[in-house]
Design an enzyme around this catalytic site. Structure first.
Site, mmCIF file in Angstrom:
data_model
loop_
_atom_site.group_PDB
_atom_site.id
_atom_site.type_symbol
_atom_site.label_atom_id
_atom_site.label_comp_id
_atom_site.label_asym_id
_atom_site.label_seq_id
_atom_site.Cartn_x
_atom_site.Cartn_y
_atom_site.Cartn_z
ATOM 1 N N TYR A 23 0.840 -1.191 0.000
ATOM 2 C CA TYR A 23 0.000 0.000 0.000
ATOM 3 C C TYR A 23 0.883 1.252 0.000
ATOM 4 C CZ TYR A 23 -3.842 -3.106 0.958
ATOM 5 O OH TYR A 23 -4.770 -4.097 0.856
ATOM 6 N N ASN A 46 -13.882 0.563 -4.215
ATOM 7 C CA ASN A 46 -14.096 0.143 -5.599
ATOM 8 C C ASN A 46 -13.272 -1.098 -5.919
ATOM 9 O OD1 ASN A 46 -15.083 2.732 -5.281
ATOM 10 N ND2 ASN A 46 -14.880 3.175 -7.422
ATOM 11 N N CYS A 54 -6.508 -6.332 -6.983
ATOM 12 C CA CYS A 54 -6.245 -6.056 -5.563
ATOM 13 C C CYS A 54 -5.409 -7.162 -4.941
ATOM 14 C CB CYS A 54 -7.573 -5.937 -4.818
ATOM 15 S SG CYS A 54 -8.715 -4.800 -5.640
ATOM 16 N N HIS A 55 -5.487 -8.339 -5.550
ATOM 17 C CA HIS A 55 -4.744 -9.461 -4.955
ATOM 18 C C HIS A 55 -3.243 -9.223 -5.067
ATOM 19 C CE1 HIS A 55 -5.275 -10.318 -9.243
ATOM 20 N NE2 HIS A 55 -4.089 -10.880 -9.166
ATOM 21 N N GLU A 83 0.571 -16.576 -10.662
ATOM 22 C CA GLU A 83 1.286 -15.516 -11.384
ATOM 23 C C GLU A 83 2.797 -15.688 -11.246
ATOM 24 O OE1 GLU A 83 -0.457 -11.790 -11.489
ATOM 25 O OE2 GLU A 83 -2.072 -12.945 -12.363
#
Length: 109
Positions: A23, A46, A54-55, A83
């Site tokens: 963050y 959102n 967001c992950h 990923e």
DNA sequence: GGACTGACACTGG
DNA sequence: ACCAGTGCCAGTC
């Protein structure tokens, strides 16, 4: 949707695959290194699944919020693993290797 | 317009 | 090294 939101979404969307950002990094890209709170808040307000990964956003511990909105922390872990994000036995992402470097581009050591 | 809230980060003890 | 408290920012009530 404020410009700050757009900045956050854009920063998150810039996170390359197999890499995660904290963050604080998003807040920094947004222009306010101290706005880490607002960053997490923007994502919470959102979620926009599919548009905002967001992950790929984790706290400085390498762990996501206690209440993940995608279905569960296991889902996020699975996605990041798919990923190519290295995970520690503690269940946290290996920030030492998976932490994305903003501005440095999409590196792949 | 003021106050409270919130998916964090940092400093101090 | 760990736990606790404080500060930051933006948004919503």
């Amino acid at each position: 949707m404020s410009a700050f939101y757009d900045a956050v979404y854009r920063a998150v969307g810039r996170i390359p695959k197999g890499r995660v950002a904290t963050y604080g990094q998003i807040a920094l890209l947004c222009g306010n290194p101290r706005a880490s709170r607002a960053v997490g808040w923007a994502l919470h307000q959102n979620p926009m699944p599919g548009v905002i990964p967001c992950h790929r956003v984790v706290n400085r511990e390498g762990r996501m919020a206690p209440a993940f909105a995608f279905g569960g922390p296991e889902i996020q872990r699975g996605m990041l693993e798919e990923e190519g994000v290295p995970f520690l036995p503690d269940g946290r992402a290996d920030l030492a290797r998976a932490l994305w470097s903003p501005g440095a581009g999409e590196e792949n050591p």
